[in-house]
Design an enzyme around this catalytic site. Sequence first.
Site, PDB file in Angstrom:
ATOM      1  N   HIS A 919       0.859  -1.184   0.000  1.00 56.41           N
ATOM      2  CA  HIS A 919       0.000   0.000   0.000  1.00 56.41           C
ATOM      3  C   HIS A 919       0.897   1.236   0.000  1.00 56.41           C
ATOM      4  O   HIS A 919       1.600   1.486   0.977  1.00 56.41           O
ATOM      5  CB  HIS A 919      -0.914   0.002   1.227  1.00 56.41           C
ATOM      6  CG  HIS A 919      -1.901  -1.123   1.233  1.00 56.41           C
ATOM      7  ND1 HIS A 919      -2.307  -1.762   2.389  1.00 56.41           N
ATOM      8  CD2 HIS A 919      -2.561  -1.741   0.207  1.00 56.41           C
ATOM      9  CE1 HIS A 919      -3.175  -2.711   2.074  1.00 56.41           C
ATOM     10  NE2 HIS A 919      -3.337  -2.716   0.762  1.00 56.41           N
ATOM     11  N   GLU A 922       1.339   3.734   3.011  1.00 57.13           N
ATOM     12  CA  GLU A 922       1.878   3.243   4.280  1.00 57.13           C
ATOM     13  C   GLU A 922       3.399   3.326   4.248  1.00 57.13           C
ATOM     14  O   GLU A 922       4.118   2.318   4.257  1.00 57.13           O
ATOM     15  CB  GLU A 922       1.371   1.827   4.539  1.00 57.13           C
ATOM     16  CG  GLU A 922      -0.141   1.782   4.714  1.00 57.13           C
ATOM     17  CD  GLU A 922      -0.730   0.376   4.675  1.00 57.13           C
ATOM     18  OE1 GLU A 922       0.054  -0.595   4.644  1.00 57.13           O
ATOM     19  OE2 GLU A 922      -1.969   0.250   4.665  1.00 57.13           O
ATOM     20  N   HIS A1016       3.253  -3.502   7.005  1.00 59.88           N
ATOM     21  CA  HIS A1016       2.176  -2.553   6.678  1.00 59.88           C
ATOM     22  C   HIS A1016       2.193  -1.389   7.656  1.00 59.88           C
ATOM     23  O   HIS A1016       2.908  -1.396   8.659  1.00 59.88           O
ATOM     24  CB  HIS A1016       0.806  -3.249   6.758  1.00 59.88           C
ATOM     25  CG  HIS A1016       0.473  -4.089   5.580  1.00 59.88           C
ATOM     26  ND1 HIS A1016      -0.459  -3.733   4.636  1.00 59.88           N
ATOM     27  CD2 HIS A1016       0.960  -5.283   5.177  1.00 59.88           C
ATOM     28  CE1 HIS A1016      -0.544  -4.664   3.707  1.00 59.88           C
ATOM     29  NE2 HIS A1016       0.302  -5.630   4.011  1.00 59.88           N
ATOM     30  N   GLU A1101       1.859  -4.590  11.436  1.00 62.91           N
ATOM     31  CA  GLU A1101       1.281  -3.259  11.281  1.00 62.91           C
ATOM     32  C   GLU A1101       2.014  -2.275  12.181  1.00 62.91           C
ATOM     33  O   GLU A1101       2.145  -2.509  13.384  1.00 62.91           O
ATOM     34  CB  GLU A1101      -0.204  -3.269  11.663  1.00 62.91           C
ATOM     35  CG  GLU A1101      -1.061  -4.217  10.837  1.00 62.91           C
ATOM     36  CD  GLU A1101      -1.607  -3.565   9.579  1.00 62.91           C
ATOM     37  OE1 GLU A1101      -1.266  -2.386   9.349  1.00 62.91           O
ATOM     38  OE2 GLU A1101      -2.360  -4.222   8.848  1.00 62.91           O
TER      39      GLU A1101
END
Length: 1225
Positions: A919, A922, A1016, A1101
Amino acid sequence: MSKLKVVSEKSLTNNSRIVGLLAQLEKSNTESTESDTARYVTSKILHLAQSQEKTRKEMTAKGSTGMEVLLATLENTKDLQTTLNILNILVELVSAGGGRRASFLVAKGGSQILLQLLMNTSKESPPNEELMVQIHSILSKIGPKDKKFGVKARINGALNITLNLAKQNLQNHRLVLPCLQLLRVYSANSVNSVSLGKNGVVELMFKIIGPFSKKNSGLMKVALDTLAALLKSKTNARRAVDRGYVQVLLTIYVDWHRHDNRHRNMLIRKGILQSLKSVTNIKLGRKAFIDANGMKILYNTSQECLAVRTLDPLVNTSSLIMRKCFPKNRLPLPTIKSSFQFQLPVIPVTGPVAQLYSLPPEVDDVVDESDDNDDVDLEAENETENEDDLDQNFKNEDIETDINKLKPQQEPGRALEELKMYEHLFPELVDDFQDYDLISKEPKPFVFEGKICGPIVVPTAGEEPSGNSGDLGKGIAMKENMSPSGGEDGKKPTFTNLAKEDNDRILPQPLDDQNRTISPVHGVNNDIVKALDRITLQNIPSQASLGFTAGGVKKDCNLPLTVLTCTKACPHVATCGNVLFEGRTVQLGKLCCTGVETEEDEDTESNTSVEQASVDVTDGPTLHDSDLYVEIVKNTKSVPEYSEVAYPDYFGHVPPPFKEPILERPYGVQRTKIAQDIERLIHQSDIIDRVVYDLDNPNYIIPEEGDILKFNSKFESGNLRKVIQIRKNEYDLILNSDINSNHYHQWFYFEVSGMRPSVAYRFNIINCEKSNSQFNYGMQPLMYSVQEALNSRPWWIRVGTDICYYKNHFSRSSVAAGGQKGKSYYTITFTVSFPHKDDVCYFAYHYPYTYSTLQMHLQKLESAHNPQQIYFRKDVLCETLSGNSCPLVTITAMPESNYFEHIYQFRNRPYIFLSARVHPGETNASWVMKGTLEYLMSNSPTAQSLRESYIFKIVPMLNPDGVINGNHRCSLSGEDLNRQWQSPNPDLHPTIYHAKGLLQYLAAVKRLPLVYCDYHGHSRKKNVFMYGCSIKETVWHTSDNATSCDVVEDTGYRTLPKILSHIAPAFCMSSCSFVVEKSKESTARVVVWREIGVQRSYTMESTLCGCDQGKYKSLQISTRELEEMGAKFCVGLLRLKRLTSPLEYNLPSNLLDFENDLIESSCKVTSPTTYVLDEDEPRFLEEVDYSAESNDEVDIELAENAGDYEPSAQEEVLSDSELSRTYLP
């Protein structure tokens, strides 16, 4: 009546008195004795119930039959006084006992008996007033506790009885009050509400409510509450609009506002607002509100209430109504599709991209006529009753419940012959190293070959210099030329020494505690200590090297910056248009050429031009090279064909030498911003509405006025589409959609120039889509100042005040909202004051990390590594849609020799497969990956041991095209690549197709990776955490909890997160989740677990905001902490190695523990909860709607619907014993 029948009261305790009375009452029911007995007994029970709480408790206690006896008597008696006595007893029981006793009465059948009594009483002419008062009072208290009460009341015909009674007794306030209370309970059922509306209930309410009066305020309050409940029905709301009641409500509100000077009737004023709130739920109501000048009325009254904090509920409710009624505007764009066009090689048959391509060109996709979907008025009388559903436990349908689907099933997917195309990317499996010189086994120093060039040091992961928290605001200064043999008070210093060949300066490396010294207990010799200190944490430049001294800022920055000549003389801002290299033209952005502000005004002679400005660097190795960066940009292919380089990317970034705390949100900031938005509608003449930047109109004229800001985003990873000046110092900013998409607006990166110092500028990014953001919880945007960089402060800093994120009045068309109608965009708003005049500043959602930066870092790592010690390969996995290469990195240790045993050990090392940046928005994932790469390439003994333990296959950027073109989530195909892993298309998703192919090849040759981790970033949670995959924990969170007990599963998937929770300060175990959701079945984590068969398959994350636990609690995260997390991940893998292969593990455990002492701080492990909240923040005191709409996000996390998963005793003991072994020598 014979008193001999009554038991003597004096001879009994209280306990037996009530029991005896109830027994006597029950006997009188069965024997049908005269009513005098029941009347006398019930009066005695009433007396006890009124005077003794003990009696009330006993009658409603579990197992007591008192309630049944009373209800049976009530149902059978014909005596008025007995009935009144029992009703009064019930009133006493329900009033004093709260909800529990009301529920107890409902459970015993009280609702039905009382409704029947109401029916019977209404047949009398005239009905007994006292009886009606008591019946209505009790029903209004127990009705909300009965899920079927609305249906029962309608079937029994009670609705019209209560309504007619109220109509006929308007002047009898004692009777009307309980009637209104019961009407409010009836209205909770939508069918009842419509039925009552048809019989004139709305008109009745407006006969009761009226202008300010000191009389009957209690009745007025109940009438308003009832009206607000009734107007939630669209039918009733339309009826109120048709009769002009919106204007009436506003008039009444203004009257109460003016006369209630002492604010004693705030509940009445709020009741009027609640009625307005209900009626404006329909489009007709909002129109009537606007036509009645409601916006101005509520705006003015709410502004007058701001001074009194107790009136905040009025201000907040007014704010909600005004936001709702603010006319929906279309975004000022020709189309919501991206400004940039890229023709796909293949058009998908289905999905959002296919719909995008199938739209006729004449369709206006910005807005449509059906944006208001709340006027679908199908409130039929036969509306189904759904009260049963309201009380059921929440069940998340997204959790996968099919055990067969949950079980990992290794599927080759592609034929082995086809997978052989990846053989060339695994030369380490066949190379015999006969042509390599592997004689030397001594670790080589970390030396860069070739010219060291570039003005900025990009540091590696590591700790900050030691300092007190009180120093954070000032920066942490470090002394130059620290004596290696002395410290304060003659004590031995607590820093290990790092000698450099060309510099006598010592770079201190603090331990966790300032007074801790290296103890010989560790049994580690000095060589190891020094080597440990040379892990990637070593390269943080001291503040002295950045121009800092203990006394402040160093003045003589002597390293020359690349000369930037300007061909155009300009008194303020000029574009530097000189060509920096042959080939495609690439320019640096604007810079003030008339002078660079410096910290020393007197030294103007040597600091008046850009040519003489400089940024100091350390003498050590650097991963940033400005010239190399520009050369790489030349070969980077972007859809807009960018020709400019942003200064932050050219200069590079150094983490600031101070911590940045999570911003404390001022109370009421959101409603203040909303009020300022409402002023746009009320005072339209004050709005400038001038376009000052527009990607869609290449011919727009840049305003020449000196007090207007200039904007730009035409550089790699830039995203800004349009800017409109609203007021003198306020600008609306619109972001560009992802290419081949019509949404995903969140990432921004743009340049601002032409500012005046010490002026507060407000920026509103008005087309965000997520329903909430960490901007509401202390996160700040980032700013980079070129003037500051030239004055030796080349870092991004968190800036902005009055920051909030809220739903605005710009409507999203159903095309933009995935078919859903009536949705709105969201605004990020922040206010900034610039420190320098005519500076060039950059703003970003998070620390930018471009594709060209990655390629530069990889080139630097490749040129710097010692080929005799480190096996490093940089291959091209594939080409992206726009022709950029997707790098694949292989890192491991060279074999000790070319003897068979060493080659065998080399080839049989387990694989670790890492990926990041699928992504583009990010960017924190890239900074974590940078920390991982630099740690793996460092010369510390632990890094060497890690390389000797594993072969690392790394795809550091899975979506290069998205990163280059400033996308937030998608690739050029317009699709989220992390939803394509199940069936990637080689033409549309080449990086995913080939990354999966690598993993399939490893599975086919029986070399399954030990760990797969995809890095991420998370926009709505704090800390760093992991998502993994577990059958048992997934089943645990479904309704079939018993099934989970039968599932046998290795809990090894928890080991790595547990290790990280011990050694990484930013990592939070309690935020980890191991649940498999249906919506995530095509993500990398789930596919690699289910199809490839990797048990330890994770998504890691990292927060975009900061931490709320551990060492970094209440601090915003910076690149230093992100890179440290990447390094800690490597340390975690080494500890995992000790658990999975303890016999092969040959590094002394005390060395590993000592290494961790150097780079870790304490981080408490919280309870191993596994379920993740989507919104993990507490609500604010100001009850302003953040509008967290359901189904608003494709990446929405699971909501909490069950208790935390708790491993069985056997599993927990195993996990704990594993974890404890990580610390044993």
